[in-house]
Design an enzyme around this catalytic site. Structure first.
Site, short mmCIF file in Angstrom:
data_model
loop_
_atom_site.label_atom_id
_atom_site.label_comp_id
_atom_site.label_asym_id
_atom_site.label_seq_id
_atom_site.Cartn_x
_atom_site.Cartn_y
_atom_site.Cartn_z
N LYS A 15 0.84 -1.21 0.00
CA LYS A 15 0.00 0.00 0.00
C LYS A 15 0.87 1.26 0.00
CE LYS A 15 -4.42 -1.28 0.40
NZ LYS A 15 -5.55 -0.70 -0.40
N ARG A 16 2.15 1.13 -0.34
CA ARG A 16 3.10 2.24 -0.31
C ARG A 16 3.12 2.89 1.08
NH1 ARG A 16 3.18 6.13 -5.40
NH2 ARG A 16 1.37 7.02 -4.37
N GLU B 119 3.24 14.80 6.70
CA GLU B 119 2.88 15.18 8.07
C GLU B 119 3.69 14.36 9.08
OE1 GLU B 119 -1.44 16.69 8.56
OE2 GLU B 119 -1.59 14.83 7.42
N GLU C 83 -3.97 16.96 -0.83
CA GLU C 83 -5.28 17.09 -0.19
C GLU C 83 -6.13 18.18 -0.84
OE1 GLU C 83 -2.64 15.28 3.01
OE2 GLU C 83 -2.45 16.70 1.36
#
Length: 268
Positions: free
Chosen positions: A35-36, A122, A142
């Site tokens: 899923k990286r 983040e 985002e």
């Protein structure tokens, strides 16, 4: 005698976060390569549990991602519809986990490669030092996906690159490569492809030899001083300096230097 398994670390491993001690360095690995290493709630819980329960012998930590990428951000396949109240509580749970990285007992070095995107950036920004290899790329998609950062990025990332650059990344989907990422402050070190983890462990091993109270001052007091008005910051600095230098280990290190037993700073 076989050591008793730690149920907290076992639970974290089940969520995709492993911990291995290399001397005094805790090496924390994200283990969702298929899923990286995209972040889901389980991975976030695993990070929280590991960083809130580091072994007592840990003096520094390294965080890295298994496979071709550090972390490709939020796992959108697990994104759920939430009302505003549920969304706030969900975001705050991520804050708890990443605060455990940034405000934990030891300095944290992030070894970056491949995607450092969205929530991955983040997470990287919650570390104290970031080492990127030349395969690294940074993005905050985002804004183009109709969502907003929720893992502390709006607080931490502008401190690294400024609000204007973060706004640009989110408004336009701009992607920074490894070289430009180092130039603007997303990483402090740039190494050849495949070299980030070794460099991060080298740095963490060196950091682990520092006086623990000095390391604590640098990771806990310095960020607060930087945000205080100058007069307040100078007073806090005086308090922290006096506390650090009063520690027995600090006195021993200064005495060794004065006695000619400690190495002098050399030009690199």
């Amino acid at each position: 005698m076989t050591p008793t398994p730690d149920p907290i670390l076992e639970r974290a491993a089940a969520h995709g976060v492993s911990l291995e001690m290399q001397g005094a360095v805790a090496v924390v690995r994200l283990c969702r390569p298929a899923k990286r290493n995209a972040l889901n709630d389980g991975l976030i819980e695993g990070l929280r549990d590991v960083f809130q329960n580091l072994p007592v012998q840990a003096r520094a930590a390294v965080i890295h991602g298994e496979g071709d990428h550090f972390c490709a951000g939020l796992d959108l396949s697990e994104l759920k519809e939430r009302d505003a109240g549920e969304g706030i509580h969900h975001s705050r749970s991520w804050h708890v986990a990443l605060n455990a990285v940034e405000q934990g007992p030891v300095p944290v070095v992030a070894a970056l490669h491949g995607a450092v995107v969205g929530g991955g950036l983040e997470l990287a920004s919650a570390s104290h030092i970031r080492v990127a290899d030349e395969s690294t790329f940074f993005a905050l998609p985002e804004g183009t996906r109709g969502i907003f950062v929720g893992g502390g990025g709006s607080v931490r990332i502008p401190k690294l690159i400024g609000a204007a650059r973060m706004t640009d990344m989110m408004l336009t989907g701009r992607v920074y490569n490894a070289q430009d990422g180092e130039r603007i402050g997303l990483s402090q070190y740039l190494v050849p492809t495949g070299g980030a983890l070794a460099k991060a462990i080298e740095l963490a091993t060196r950091i682990a030899t520092n006086a623990p109270l000095t390391n604590f001052a640098l990771t806990h007091a310095l960020p607060r001083i930087a945000e205080q008005p100058a007069d307040h910051g100078l007073f806090t600095e005086a308090l922290m300096a006096s506390i650090a230098q009063a520690a027995p280990e600090a006195k021993a290190r200064v005495r060794a230097f004065l006695d000619g037993k400690a190495a002098k700073v050399q030009k690199s």
